[in-house]
Design an enzyme around this catalytic site. Structure first.
Site, short mmCIF file in Angstrom:
data_model
loop_
_atom_site.label_atom_id
_atom_site.label_comp_id
_atom_site.label_asym_id
_atom_site.label_seq_id
_atom_site.Cartn_x
_atom_site.Cartn_y
_atom_site.Cartn_z
CD GLN A 135 -2.86 1.25 0.37
OE1 GLN A 135 -3.63 0.32 0.25
NE2 GLN A 135 -2.96 2.33 -0.39
CB CYS A 265 -5.16 2.69 2.23
SG CYS A 265 -6.00 2.38 3.79
N1 CP Z 1 -6.24 -0.94 0.67
C1 CP Z 1 -6.38 -2.26 0.70
O1 CP Z 1 -5.44 -3.03 1.03
O2 CP Z 1 -7.58 -2.72 0.28
P1 CP Z 1 -8.12 -4.20 0.35
O3 CP Z 1 -8.25 -4.55 1.82
O4 CP Z 1 -9.43 -4.21 -0.35
O5 CP Z 1 -7.13 -5.13 -0.30
N1 NVA Z 2 -5.73 -0.70 8.53
C1 NVA Z 2 -6.67 -1.42 7.69
C2 NVA Z 2 -6.23 -1.37 6.26
C3 NVA Z 2 -7.18 -2.00 5.30
C4 NVA Z 2 -6.66 -1.99 3.90
C5 NVA Z 2 -6.80 -2.85 8.17
O1 NVA Z 2 -5.79 -3.45 8.54
O2 NVA Z 2 -7.93 -3.36 8.19
#
Ligand code: CP
Ligand code: NVA
Length: 306
Positions: A135, A265
């Protein structure tokens, strides 16, 4: 080919990360011009996902397909839970005989480390409780495209000092950007991050604070993520209360530089960590950021199999 894993950005030098970023940008241009080479032709990937995913899963599968490789997607129930149905060291040695790369999203980062102890193929972190390196690299690519440079920029991260925040902090420091993180007391980024920054002489690049307005002051980029990460669902009520003053909204953004870029993200929880109007006003950046997940995953795979 020397075996390299991709668990943490901290394992890579600034020059190596810059190479990876350059390759990702080059392959993005190649993909758009239909001139990609199928450099992973005949290779196979096991994608072990203990948690849900849209962006990471789809972008990796598309990148693998475009480079000529085949992906096998395995959810938690397919493998009986990582380390539950059989020890991770057994599963990893079995996969050694079948596939060329493992891409894993796990609850416990330690599971990824255990895999690397037995794997004879690269192990890639597709998000753990500790970090989300893929990410952060897509984020850097997005900032470069939208701001025209990296060095000297100021990024503000508002919210939980979680996996996304840790990788963003490492990425910013490696690429010469200052990161100000504002989190509620008790939810700051973990000590290992700050220990590492000091050890690398990068301590000046990342500041942890509590006041979101102070963090956003004249920032070029404002970034946020969910207040409740996957695996923290039981803490949801408490977290919503603790984080209520940490919303990225139009009022907060008045403190930032004019033309500030807002990033997320995704998935985003509108009305909690970010408002709907802020997302919509920054939709170009945020969905380019999501698209860049594909361009970085492709660059990463090409880099690991050079
Ligand atoms: N940002 C991200 O990692 O999205 P997902 O959880 O959908 O893969
Ligand atoms: N911090 C979040 C990011 C998701 C892409 C999680 O770990 O759920």
């Amino acid at each position: 080919m020397t075996l390299r894993h991709f668990l943490e950005l901290r394992e890579y030098t600034a020059a190596e990360l810059a190479d990876m970023l350059k390759l990702s940008a080059e392959l993005k241009i190649a993909a758009r011009g239909n001139t990609l080479t199928r450099s992973l032709e005949g290779k196979t990937a096991a994608m072990l996902f203990e948690k849900p995913s849209s962006r990471t899963r789809v972008s990796f599968q598309v990148a693998l397909a475009q480079l000529g490789a085949t992906a096998i997607y395995l959810r938690q129930e397919d493998i009986g839970g990582l380390g539950n149905r059989e020890p991770i060291k057994d599963l990893t040695r079995v996969l050694n005989g079948y596939v060329d790369v493992v891409i894993a999203r796990v609850f416990k980062h330690a599971g990824l480390i255990e895999m690397t102890q037995y794997a004879v193929m690269p192990v890639v972190n597709a998000l753990s409780d500790k970090t989300h390196p893929c990410q952060a690299m897509a984020d850097v690519l997005t900032i470069q495209e939208h701001c025209g440079r990296l060095e000297g920029l100021t990024v503000a991260y508002i919210g939980d000092g979680n996996n996304v925040a840790v990788s963003l902090a490492v990425a910013c420091s490696r690429f010469g950007m200052k990161l100000r993180m504002a989190s509620p007391p008790g939810y700051e980024a973990p000590a290992f991050l700050f220990d590492w920054l000091v050890q690398e002489g990068l301590g000046d690049f990342v500041a942890q604070m509590h006041d979101p307005r102070a963090a956003v002051e004249k920032a070029d980029v404002v970034y946020t993520d969910t207040w409740v990460s996957m695996g923290q669902e039981a803490e949801k009520q408490q977290r919503l209360e603790v984080f209520s003053g940490y919303q990225v909204n139009a009022e907060l953004l008045t403190a930032a530089k004019p033309g500030v870029k807002v990033m997320h993200c995704l998935p985003a929880y509108r009305g909690l960590e970010i408002t709907d109007d802020v997302i919509e006003a920054n939709a170009k950046v945020i969905f380019d950021q999501a698209e860049n997940r594909l361009h970085f995953q492709r660059g990463l795979l090409a880099y690991l199999f050079r």
